[in-house]
Write a protein that holds these residues in place. Sequence first.
Motif, PDB file in Angstrom:
ATOM      1  N   UNK A 153       0.597  -1.299  -0.038  1.00 32.06           N
ATOM      2  CA  UNK A 153      -0.233  -0.085  -0.064  1.00 32.06           C
ATOM      3  C   UNK A 153       0.912   1.240  -0.128  1.00 32.06           C
ATOM      4  N   UNK A 154       0.402   2.399  -0.371  1.00 35.97           N
ATOM      5  CA  UNK A 154       0.951   3.574  -0.431  1.00 35.97           C
ATOM      6  C   UNK A 154      -0.145   4.560   0.195  1.00 35.97           C
ATOM      7  N   UNK A 155       0.551   5.469   1.216  1.00 41.74           N
ATOM      8  CA  UNK A 155      -0.320   6.107   2.111  1.00 41.74           C
ATOM      9  C   UNK A 155       0.154   7.736   1.940  1.00 41.74           C
ATOM     10  N   UNK A 156      -0.556   8.594   1.578  1.00 39.44           N
ATOM     11  CA  UNK A 156       0.044   9.932   1.226  1.00 39.44           C
ATOM     12  C   UNK A 156      -0.615  10.566   2.271  1.00 39.44           C
ATOM     13  N   UNK A 157       0.218  11.468   3.083  1.00 39.35           N
ATOM     14  CA  UNK A 157      -0.154  12.235   4.251  1.00 39.35           C
ATOM     15  C   UNK A 157      -0.059  13.859   4.108  1.00 39.35           C
ATOM     16  N   UNK A 158      -1.014  14.297   4.451  1.00 38.66           N
ATOM     17  CA  UNK A 158      -0.912  15.824   4.066  1.00 38.66           C
ATOM     18  C   UNK A 158      -1.430  16.375   5.561  1.00 38.66           C
ATOM     19  N   UNK A 159      -0.903  17.579   5.720  1.00 32.67           N
ATOM     20  CA  UNK A 159      -1.059  18.481   6.958  1.00 32.67           C
ATOM     21  C   UNK A 159      -0.180  18.047   8.225  1.00 32.67           C
ATOM     22  N   UNK A 160      -0.578  18.418   9.621  1.00 31.25           N
ATOM     23  CA  UNK A 160       0.139  18.362  10.635  1.00 31.25           C
ATOM     24  C   UNK A 160      -0.134  16.885  11.274  1.00 31.25           C
ATOM     25  N   UNK A 161       0.687  16.426  11.678  1.00 34.72           N
ATOM     26  CA  UNK A 161       0.862  15.145  12.420  1.00 34.72           C
ATOM     27  C   UNK A 161       1.411  15.474  13.982  1.00 34.72           C
ATOM     28  N   UNK A 162       0.271  15.755  14.646  1.00 33.67           N
ATOM     29  CA  UNK A 162       0.812  16.393  16.077  1.00 33.67           C
ATOM     30  C   UNK A 162      -0.175  15.496  17.019  1.00 33.67           C
ATOM     31  N   UNK A 163      -0.109  16.089  18.284  1.00 35.98           N
ATOM     32  CA  UNK A 163      -1.028  15.786  19.336  1.00 35.98           C
ATOM     33  C   UNK A 163      -2.247  15.360  18.998  1.00 35.98           C
ATOM     34  N   UNK A 164      -2.900  16.287  18.216  1.00 42.75           N
ATOM     35  CA  UNK A 164      -4.268  16.148  17.799  1.00 42.75           C
ATOM     36  C   UNK A 164      -4.831  15.080  16.820  1.00 42.75           C
ATOM     37  N   UNK A 165      -3.602  14.649  16.006  1.00 40.90           N
ATOM     38  CA  UNK A 165      -3.919  13.890  15.079  1.00 40.90           C
ATOM     39  C   UNK A 165      -3.166  12.446  14.945  1.00 40.90           C
ATOM     40  N   UNK A 166      -2.385  12.572  15.990  1.00 38.69           N
ATOM     41  CA  UNK A 166      -1.274  11.157  16.095  1.00 38.69           C
ATOM     42  C   UNK A 166      -1.746   9.965  16.235  1.00 38.69           C
ATOM     43  N   UNK A 167      -2.898   9.795  17.007  1.00 37.19           N
ATOM     44  CA  UNK A 167      -3.871   8.714  17.000  1.00 37.19           C
ATOM     45  C   UNK A 167      -4.338   8.198  15.756  1.00 37.19           C
ATOM     46  N   UNK A 168      -4.876   9.200  15.180  1.00 34.43           N
ATOM     47  CA  UNK A 168      -5.560   8.912  13.816  1.00 34.43           C
ATOM     48  C   UNK A 168      -4.317   8.420  12.672  1.00 34.43           C
ATOM     49  N   UNK A 169      -3.343   9.256  12.908  1.00 27.28           N
ATOM     50  CA  UNK A 169      -2.136   8.749  11.923  1.00 27.28           C
ATOM     51  C   UNK A 169      -1.593   7.360  12.283  1.00 27.28           C
ATOM     52  N   UNK A 170      -1.456   6.882  13.624  1.00 25.54           N
ATOM     53  CA  UNK A 170      -1.130   5.855  13.963  1.00 25.54           C
ATOM     54  C   UNK A 170      -2.222   4.825  13.374  1.00 25.54           C
ATOM     55  N   UNK A 171      -3.421   4.705  13.497  1.00 28.22           N
ATOM     56  CA  UNK A 171      -4.438   3.886  12.876  1.00 28.22           C
ATOM     57  C   UNK A 171      -4.454   4.135  11.332  1.00 28.22           C
ATOM     58  N   UNK A 172      -4.269   5.088  10.596  1.00 29.98           N
ATOM     59  CA  UNK A 172      -4.148   5.161   9.339  1.00 29.98           C
ATOM     60  C   UNK A 172      -3.056   4.175   8.940  1.00 29.98           C
ATOM     61  N   UNK A 173      -1.786   4.380   9.495  1.00 24.79           N
ATOM     62  CA  UNK A 173      -0.717   3.461   9.081  1.00 24.79           C
ATOM     63  C   UNK A 173      -0.867   2.053   9.263  1.00 24.79           C
ATOM     64  N   UNK A 174      -1.430   1.662  10.389  1.00 25.04           N
ATOM     65  CA  UNK A 174      -1.970   0.232  10.638  1.00 25.04           C
ATOM     66  C   UNK A 174      -3.008  -0.369   9.780  1.00 25.04           C
ATOM     67  N   UNK A 175      -3.811   0.442   9.460  1.00 22.77           N
ATOM     68  CA  UNK A 175      -4.734   0.242   8.249  1.00 22.77           C
ATOM     69  C   UNK A 175      -4.240  -0.033   6.875  1.00 22.77           C
ATOM     70  N   UNK A 176      -3.426   0.721   6.516  1.00 26.39           N
ATOM     71  CA  UNK A 176      -2.607   0.738   5.350  1.00 26.39           C
ATOM     72  C   UNK A 176      -1.602  -0.499   5.119  1.00 26.39           C
TER      73      UNK A 176
END
Length: 109
Positions: A28-51
């Motif tokens: 898979x390829x995951x394109x990430x846009x925007x800030x990966x910070x305290x507010x978004x890190x949990x979703x980022x982690x979930x997005x990585x795991x899903x991908x």
Amino acid sequence: VASTSPGTSPSLVADSYRTQRCEERGGSTLRVTGAVDALTADQFNADLSDAAQGGTVGLTVLLDDVTLLTSRGVRALFLTRDQLAAHQRPFTLVAASGTPAAVVLDLVG
């Protein structure tokens, strides 16, 4: 097959964070846009795991459009790397020289 994170299309956790996933044969390829910070890190982690489908397929993460990468985002990348390594799957990070993500990744090795 292209997809976005659950929720709105594409996934919006904070104003600027979103991901777009493209599944290919064997990975898979995951394109990430925007800030990966305290507010978004949990979703980022979930997005990585899903991908990465729990570490069972290789993953390429495109970070050129990341505007901020904090330590929580770096931790999510390291956890994903370790998960994929345990399954002997490739993990590739792409961040153009001089981008915020590249600067942080250069510092942490």
